[in-house]
Design an enzyme around this catalytic site. Structure first.
Site, PDB file in Angstrom:
ATOM      1  N   HIS A   1       0.844  -1.198   0.000  1.00  0.00           N
ATOM      2  CA  HIS A   1       0.000   0.000   0.000  1.00  0.00           C
ATOM      3  C   HIS A   1       0.877   1.245   0.000  1.00  0.00           C
ATOM      4  CE1 HIS A   1      -2.659   2.899   2.510  1.00  0.00           C
ATOM      5  NE2 HIS A   1      -3.036   3.005   1.252  1.00  0.00           N
TER       6      HIS A   1
ATOM      7  N   HIS B   1      -1.328   1.492   8.167  1.00  0.00           N
ATOM      8  CA  HIS B   1      -2.743   1.632   7.832  1.00  0.00           C
ATOM      9  C   HIS B   1      -3.529   0.347   8.063  1.00  0.00           C
ATOM     10  CE1 HIS B   1      -0.318   4.515   5.414  1.00  0.00           C
ATOM     11  NE2 HIS B   1      -1.153   5.357   5.978  1.00  0.00           N
TER      12      HIS B   1
END
Lengths: 820, 173
Positions: free
Chosen positions: B103, B122
């Site tokens: 990501h 995250h």
């Protein structure tokens, strides 16, 4: 094995690539992106001078770099008829997402129509009509002529009430100010259509009537308020998964304490600490796990209330806060009315609430303290955020009011670190003529269709088959009615238009329904329709929307629509043109005249005719000005244009004046009356399992694009149903097994996903998924304003099949983050 | 691990030589466009075969930090203790993954309790027993996994990667 793309390098964006402003077309957050395009036979290089980033790409880039993009951010598409490379990557300069991309938005490029790379080949490319027993491609002229003739014939026979419409009212993909104006001008301007519904509910109504009736628009703060507040109250929402970058970029910094400098700078005259959060949700969500990891469990209060009892909790907060004298007396006096009345009517003790909500009294009290206990004599700043858990839950209207009551009582609207806002699903993009003629309550369109009402149905970017309640019965009846028309069409030569229309009209008189589906992909309801009209989506047209803090931006057109697809606004205009022509042919010039004013050639024409003229502050807004404002745009309403920039509004009601005649927000009575929607109590008594339902991180909306994306469909070939392991044991089912969920209203299927944190008897199923529609088991009962209650649904469960091969490679581990 | 890193370096040097050839080819192509004699480039990158460790160095459910295809691309070797699809070694339970979150490139942390790699940035989670499948998270690809081979001596070699590694637009730089 898990799906892998086996892409081990990507073309490099050259320094001279074209750069377009893009706003993610999925969720309400509206993250800023840029689309880079360049000719297919060119590419950039690793030397800094050869690429768009000006960096040496022969070296490993660091975390959060701008100089990297995932394979899902790349594609080859057509632009002005030529193949071009396309990269759509998040914009670090956008204040909404600061360079973050979600698992949905980061797939925008891969989810684009590409013949070269065979992505989204499901897209509709040409108008299609029912001919010789199947859907066949045809010309726009032919399809529109058929639509206009049948629509005019039905209106001549039944009046405009015979025309039923299902139309999106949102921004982002398929929506936007251009397109809501196009459909709005057709159905509310040229006509006064009453039997109309919105994409996700069976009537034309607000999901948040109560807050509007109180004078408080539902998107009243700015995302920065989540960084500034002392406490966040999150009701029936799961923002890590459904408003991801709002949560990651604005909530988390507060919980982590990294927004403290901002608090001290903007609000210097009070004490500040890291944020606390209260989460009201029957289910333990991935959001809660992330909050605990960041803020520490001591700063996260999860209230796992009995489903549908939110109103009681909020009334108890209001009562307790007033008892303590923590309400904002000056604000209440200056800017509101009916506080005492509502307080008396809604009085609820902590003990009463604890009993009904099923959570400890001490926790309810603690929450009230976190919301309103003054900090060294200063008012505590609390932001309230709610979404479908409340909106699609029990007694929507009163529950919504009871939460806004608490926000008003504590002076938390219109001020930094405050707000009482819905979190939102789609972006917004509503510009239409008045809908006053629709009335209140609005027509329950799906029910009328089931009862055999209506002769022609225009559907715009909606799929009732996946996103309505009582879906099982709806589909059965809808298929029967539309099949009657198909059979009639089959019996007459397709080339004899007059005979075709006559046969259709006759079938309609016998109870049939003629259905026209305007969409970007074939839908489930589309299988029943007689005409498909292919629409363009965001990026294939210029499209404007606003996000959850009313931030308006333009997405510039960066690629061609597939085939002959057109923006919805132009499709609406062409339907209007054809209806005008047909009406003149039959000599009804007076009615034909109502269809004038649809001479738009481009989406910009529709924007200037609609938003620019009718929206509050719209006169300050043009495409050219929006292009100059980039991914940050401005916050609506626009109030001026100065120094080459549109001047916006950071927070609504900052002056203490609300949307009522006297400018005072009104408190509202909200008395508890148990499970309100008809049929819910009986369903709860009869069936064993709560079928709570909602979204998951990876899937956007009803998976209309995801259903053609291998990364998503590999993860979820079926909708999941989270179940407590003891419930699984009792039913004799294992992870990945398919189960049937059934009750008196219908049945559906899902794949079992063990959830040790789920309460016994309380399941959670993915909503609106194509391979198992949760709406099949939601009963038809709504609230008094025709708002559905999807959440409080009960059913029984039985095994269908042991885990099929397609799920054996999947992970069924907990999706909740743990500190490693 | 020192010897292992040396071997990684060998792999890198070998690839850099290949890259130099490609550059020369491109120049030739520009000079004589109509009769290009450029050596055709392979459609996919050529991966080095790098020795990462010996089976004897692995303990069940203990991550061994390695890097592949070069030292700037951190990864992990795991002996999971139960056979898995794609697992190598006598027990079919040895796997290797990139540990840069696909990501945003944050370093992943191994959670032995449920054999996942998790991202503190995250909150993305990847299942090491399921080919790096993203359980939940913000990446748009499952975790890049290394193709492994074990020789007669128990030496574990990595010879390929099945997804793009974070932070590089070519898996082999």
């Amino acid at each position: 094995m898990a799906f892998k793309r086996h892409i081990d390098r990507l073309p490099i964006i050259p320094a001279d690539a074209k750069k377009h402003t893009v706003v993610c077309h999925y969720c309400i957050v509206g993250c800023g992106y840029h689309a880079y395009t360049w000719p297919v036979n060119k590419q950039g290089g690793t030397e800094p001078s050869q690429n768009a980033f000006g960096v040496d790409l022969s070296k490993q880039q660091q975390a959060e770099t701008e100089a990297w993009y995932a394979p899902s951010m790349y594609n080859i598409v057509q632009q002005d008829g030529k193949d071009v490379h396309l990269v759509i990557k998040p914009d670090k300069g956008c204040v909404v997402n600061s360079g973050l991309a979600s698992a949905r938005g980061a797939r925008m490029a891969e989810m684009s129509y590409s013949r070269a790379r065979a992505t989204q080949q499901q897209r509709l490319t040409h108008p299609m009509v029912w001919r010789y027993g199947q859907m066949q491609p045809t010309s726009w002229e032919d399809a529109l002529d058929l639509v206009a003739r049948v629509t005019v014939a039905v209106i001549k026979d039944q009046g405009e009430d015979g025309l039923f419409v299902s139309a999106f009212d949102h921004g982002g993909a398929g929506g936007g100010y251009e397109n809501t104006w196009g459909t709005g001008k057709l159905y509310f301007g040229a006509m006064k259509v009453k039997n109309i519904r919105i994409h996700n509910r069976p009537a034309y109504n607000s999901e948040v009537h109560a807050t509007r009736d109180m004078g408080v628009g539902e998107l009243n703060n700015c995302y920065e308020d989540a960084e500034l507040c002392d406490t966040i109250v999150a009701v029936g929402c799961n923002p890590l998964e459904t408003q991801t970058n709002y949560f990651l970029n604005h909530w988390i910094p507060n919980l982590r304490g990294t927004s403290l400098d901002k608090k001290r700078e903007q609000l210097p005259d009070e004490e500040h600490a890291s944020g606390k959060i209260i989460i009201v949700d029957p289910r333990r969500t991935a959001t809660i796990a992330a909050c605990e990891a960041e803020a520490g469990k001591e700063n996260v209060l999860h209230l796992p209330i009995e489903p549908g009892t939110d109103m009681v909790l909020f009334n108890a907060w209001l009562t307790y806060i007033a008892e303590k004298g923590w309400q904002d007396k000056d604000f209440i006096a200056a800017s509101t009315k009916d506080f005492d009345k509502a307080l008396a009517a809604n009085k609820t003790t902590l003990a009463e609430a604890a009993k009904i909500c099923g959570v400890p009294e001490a926790d309810i009290e603690k929450a009230a303290q976190w919301i309103a206990a003054p900090k060294n004599g200063k008012r505590r700043r609390t932001m309230f955020a709610y979404e479908k858990g409340l909106i699609w839950g029990n007694d929507n209207y009163r529950t919504n009011a009871s939460l806004v009551n608490v926000a008003l009582a504590t002076g938390n609207i219109g001020r930094p670190g405050g707000g009482c806002v819905r979190m939102g699903g789609h972006q917004e993009g509503y510009a239409r003529p008045s809908d006053a003629h629709v009335g209140r309550p609005a027509a329950y369109v799906d029910k009328l269709l089931i009862e055999g009402k209506g002769g022609v149905h225009h559907i715009w970017g909606c799929d009732h088959y996946k996103t309505t309640l009582n879906a099982h019965q709806f589909k059965q009846v809808y298929k029967k009615r539309t099949d009657m028309v198909k059979d009639a069409m089959n019996a007459v030569p397709a080339g004899d238009r007059a005979a075709q229309v006559a046969a259709i009209v006759e079938a309609i008189k016998a109870g049939g329904l003629f259905a026209v589906d305007v969409d970007i992909v074939p839908t489930k309801i589309g299988e029943a329709c007689h005409v498909w009209l292919p629409a363009a989506t965001s990026g294939e047209m210029n499209l404007t929307s606003m996000n959850g803090e009313r931030r308006m931006r333009i997405t510039e057109r960066y690629m061609d629509p597939p085939g002959e697809a057109m923006p919805d606004c132009l499709i609406a205009a062409r339907i209007a043109n054809h209806m005008e022509r047909v009406l003149r042919e039959i000599g009804d010039d007076k009615y034909a005249d109502q269809f004038k004013g649809f001479e738009w050639k481009t989406e910009e024409d529709a924007f200037m005719d609609g938003y620019h003229k009718v929206a509050k502050g719209g006169e300050h807004v043009t495409y050219e000005r929006l292009r100059a404002m980039g991914t940050n745009g401005f916050q609506e309403p626009a109030v001026g244009f100065e120094g080459g920039k549109i001047v916006g509004t950071k927070r609504l009601y900052a002056d203490g004046k609300f949307d009522t005649k006297d400018g005072k927000a009104s408190f509202m009575e909200a008395k508890w009356r148990g499970l309100q929607a008809p049929g819910k109590k009986e369903q709860k008594a009869k069936f064993k399992y709560l079928i709570n339902n909602g979204r998951t991180n990876l899937v956007w909306q009803n998976a209309y694009l995801d259903q053609d994306n291998e990364f998503v469909m590999d993860r979820f070939p079926y909708p999941f149903i989270e179940m407590n392991p003891e419930d699984m044991k009792e039913l004799g089912v294992g992870q990945g097994d398919l189960v049937e969920i059934y009750n008196d209203d219908g049945s559906t299927q899902a794949m079992v996903y063990p959830a040790p944190s789920a309460k016994k008897g309380q399941t959670f199923m993915l909503f609106a998924y194509p391979t198992g529609v949760q709406g099949n088991v939601v009963n038809a009962g709504t609230n008094e304003l025709i708002l559905p209650n999807y959440k409080q649904t009960w059913a029984d469960i039985r095994p269908l099949s042991k885990a099929p091969d397609s799920v054996k490679h999947l992970s069924f581990k907990s999706p909740h983050y743990k500190v490693g | 691990m020192k010897g292992c890193n040396k071997l990684v370096d060998v792999g890198r040097r070998q690839f850099l030589r290949g890259g130099a050839v490609a550059t020369v080819g491109a120049v030739a192509s520009a000079v004589v466009p109509s009769t290009s004699k450029a050596k055709p480039l392979p459609a996919r990158v050529q991966y080095p075969s790098n020795r990462l460790a010996n089976i004897s160095e692995l303990e069940v459910n203990e991550p061994l930090h390695i890097s592949y295809p070069d030292e700037d691309s951190p990864g992990v070797l795991l002996k999971l203790g139960t056979p898995v699809d794609g697992g190598v070694g006598p027990d079919r339970d040895i796997v290797g993954f990139s540990t840069l979150c696909p990501h945003k490139g944050f370093p992943l942390v191994y959670v032995a309790e449920d054999k996942t790699l998790s991202c503190p940035g995250h909150y993305s989670l990847f299942d090491c027993e399921k080919g790096g499948l993203q359980i939940m998270g913000q990446a748009t690809q499952n975790l890049p996994q290394f193709a492994l081979r074990v020789d007669d001596k128990g030496d574990i070699y990595a010879e390929g990667v099945d997804e793009l590694i974070y932070g590089r637009l070519s898996n082999v730089l």
